[in-house]
Design a protein around this motif. Structure first.
Motif, PDB file in Angstrom:
ATOM      1  N   UNK A 194       0.839  -1.197   0.000  1.00 43.11           N
ATOM      2  CA  UNK A 194       0.000   0.000   0.000  1.00 43.11           C
ATOM      3  C   UNK A 194       0.880   1.255   0.000  1.00 43.11           C
ATOM      4  N   UNK A 195       1.915   1.243   0.820  1.00 48.26           N
ATOM      5  CA  UNK A 195       2.812   2.414   0.876  1.00 48.26           C
ATOM      6  C   UNK A 195       3.509   2.643  -0.457  1.00 48.26           C
ATOM      7  N   UNK A 196       4.019   1.556  -1.060  1.00 54.32           N
ATOM      8  CA  UNK A 196       4.713   1.692  -2.351  1.00 54.32           C
ATOM      9  C   UNK A 196       3.784   2.287  -3.398  1.00 54.32           C
ATOM     10  N   UNK A 197       2.560   1.790  -3.394  1.00 60.66           N
ATOM     11  CA  UNK A 197       1.600   2.293  -4.377  1.00 60.66           C
ATOM     12  C   UNK A 197       1.355   3.789  -4.181  1.00 60.66           C
ATOM     13  N   UNK A 198       1.096   4.186  -2.940  1.00 56.00           N
ATOM     14  CA  UNK A 198       0.771   5.589  -2.668  1.00 56.00           C
ATOM     15  C   UNK A 198       1.945   6.495  -3.047  1.00 56.00           C
ATOM     16  N   UNK A 199       3.155   6.030  -2.731  1.00 53.81           N
ATOM     17  CA  UNK A 199       4.342   6.827  -3.054  1.00 53.81           C
ATOM     18  C   UNK A 199       4.450   7.011  -4.563  1.00 53.81           C
ATOM     19  N   UNK A 200       4.263   5.913  -5.301  1.00 52.61           N
ATOM     20  CA  UNK A 200       4.372   5.955  -6.753  1.00 52.61           C
ATOM     21  C   UNK A 200       3.273   6.801  -7.384  1.00 52.61           C
ATOM     22  N   UNK A 201       2.055   6.640  -6.872  1.00 52.74           N
ATOM     23  CA  UNK A 201       0.921   7.367  -7.444  1.00 52.74           C
ATOM     24  C   UNK A 201       1.089   8.870  -7.225  1.00 52.74           C
ATOM     25  N   UNK A 202       1.536   9.225  -6.025  1.00 48.67           N
ATOM     26  CA  UNK A 202       1.767  10.640  -5.727  1.00 48.67           C
ATOM     27  C   UNK A 202       2.856  11.210  -6.634  1.00 48.67           C
ATOM     28  N   UNK A 203       3.923  10.458  -6.840  1.00 47.71           N
ATOM     29  CA  UNK A 203       5.030  10.940  -7.664  1.00 47.71           C
ATOM     30  C   UNK A 203       4.582  11.121  -9.114  1.00 47.71           C
ATOM     31  N   UNK A 204       3.754  10.185  -9.585  1.00 45.04           N
ATOM     32  CA  UNK A 204       3.354  10.228 -10.983  1.00 45.04           C
ATOM     33  C   UNK A 204       2.253  11.256 -11.246  1.00 45.04           C
ATOM     34  N   UNK A 205       1.265  11.308 -10.364  1.00 43.35           N
ATOM     35  CA  UNK A 205       0.090  12.148 -10.632  1.00 43.35           C
ATOM     36  C   UNK A 205       0.091  13.468  -9.862  1.00 43.35           C
ATOM     37  N   UNK A 206       0.903  13.555  -8.814  1.00 45.91           N
ATOM     38  CA  UNK A 206       0.919  14.783  -8.032  1.00 45.91           C
ATOM     39  C   UNK A 206      -0.334  14.963  -7.193  1.00 45.91           C
ATOM     40  N   UNK A 207      -0.999  13.859  -6.849  1.00 47.35           N
ATOM     41  CA  UNK A 207      -2.178  13.931  -5.981  1.00 47.35           C
ATOM     42  C   UNK A 207      -1.748  14.365  -4.570  1.00 47.35           C
ATOM     43  N   UNK A 208      -2.452  15.323  -4.016  1.00 42.21           N
ATOM     44  CA  UNK A 208      -2.163  15.773  -2.655  1.00 42.21           C
ATOM     45  C   UNK A 208      -2.765  14.760  -1.678  1.00 42.21           C
TER      46      UNK A 208
END
Ligand code: ADP
Length: 324
Positions: A194-208
């Motif tokens: 879950x952490x890896x996903x959130x980190x990657x998604x934030x980096x790629x999409x810039x979701x706050x």
């Protein structure tokens, strides 16, 4: 994309308060009214793309804050803007810009396969086909949901369900994601997934992302900034290092030996417990455990070991001890 800090803040709170009037029966005819100041004058801003930890002991006011940020509760005083939107006035418009995940309950339909739940989300939010397809593909791939799409939600394990919930919250391309205890009850592997996903998604999409958790490892692996709330007030806003430093927090190395030994004098740590062949050593949270483990293994019949992270409650109570 995650370094767009400096643009207009996406989350803005200014002097936000929430007071609950609680009526309690104190006799056959008597009722007393008490006022609970759950959130007591909180101000902060979060720039677009930032991942922020929002932590504090139980009853501190975290959920109440998140409920106000999503428009579920109206503030008693103060001003809130999410991407320029006032949650009180435009809750429906806001809903399209935010995603919410509660670790303790699911937003998925219990009897439906995951895919049908997602289809309902798509219709509810009127997500354009291309956006939906792109987000579903990303989530299915990165959260490894492919084999689960046809499985009814009630048959999923907690970790699988959580991954399913996170995907559901992201299908409509929200600007802001609120996560409330997203790793609670998960095993170590599911947590890191879950952490890896959130980190990657934030980096790629810039979701706050605003993250509420009791697990400091969540914060360590995801957030550069952490806010601590206690008794409805913001008592710390800064880096995790600063929090550990002001709380002088400690991790605990728990070592099991082949036999009972006298308390071991371990440089860089202090022995805080001996229980048969098990000994516990406290050491500063900012330090690596590796040299301690190497020293123990070199001189003693070490069989097994584990590390206990400092509890958020301990860090916060020490912080007060250190500052008061
Ligand atoms: P946290 O999420 O940090 O555990 P909460 O925001 O749930 O804290 O609660 C903060 C305080 O507000 C607590 O004292 C809680 O009992 C009180 N509270 C929360 N919701 C309500 C409510 N609907 N009515 C009365 N008091 C409430």
């Amino acid at each position: 994309m995650s370094t767009t800090a400096g643009t207009a803040p996406v989350i803005e709170l200014d002097g936000v308060e929430k007071v609950f009037d609680v009526r309690r029966k104190t006799g056959t005819l008597r009722r007393t009214r008490t006022r609970v100041r759950a959130v007591d004058g909180i101000s902060f801003t979060v720039p677009r793309g930032e991942v922020v930890g929002y932590i504090g002991p139980n009853g501190a006011g975290k959920s109440t804050t998140v409920k106000m940020l999503t428009g579920i509760l109206n503030p008693s005083a103060g001003r809130i803007r999410i991407d320029g939107i006032d949650p009180t006035r435009e809750r429906t418009r806001l809903a399209r810009r935010i995603g919410v995940v509660f670790g303790q309950r699911t937003t998925l339909w219990w009897d439906l396969p995951l895919r049908d739940s997602y289809e309902l989300v798509r219709r509810m939010y009127r997500v354009p086909d291309a956006v939906y397809a792109r987000n579903l593909d990303t989530c299915v791939e990165l959260l490894d949901l492919g084999p689960l799409l046809e499985v009814p939600v009630r048959q999923l394990s907690l970790g699988q369900r959580m991954r399913g919930d996170i995907a559901a919250a992201l299908l409509h391309d929200p600007e802001v994601l609120y996560l409330d205890e997203p790793t609670i009850g998960l095993d170590v592997v599911s947590k890191s997934r879950v952490r890896d996903f959130l980190r990657g998604f934030n980096a790629e999409r810039g979701t706050t992302i605003l993250l509420t958790t009791h697990d400091l490892t969540d914060i360590e692996s995801l957030c550069r900034r952490v806010m601590v709330i206690d008794h409805g007030r913001l008592v710390y806003d800064g880096g995790l290092d600063g929090l550990h430093a002001s709380g002088e927090s400690e991790r605990t190395l728990i070592a099991d030996f082949a036999r009972e030994l006298p308390p071991i004098d371990l440089p860089g740590a202090r022995c805080v417990g001996v229980d048969g062949p098990r000994q516990s050593f406290a050491f500063p949270a900012g330090r690596s455990a590796a040299p301690l483990v190497a020293a123990l293994a070199a001189d003693h019949p070490l069989v097994d070991l584990s590390i206990r992270e400092p509890a958020i409650e301990d860090v916060i109570s020490r912080m007060y001890g250190a500052t008061s």
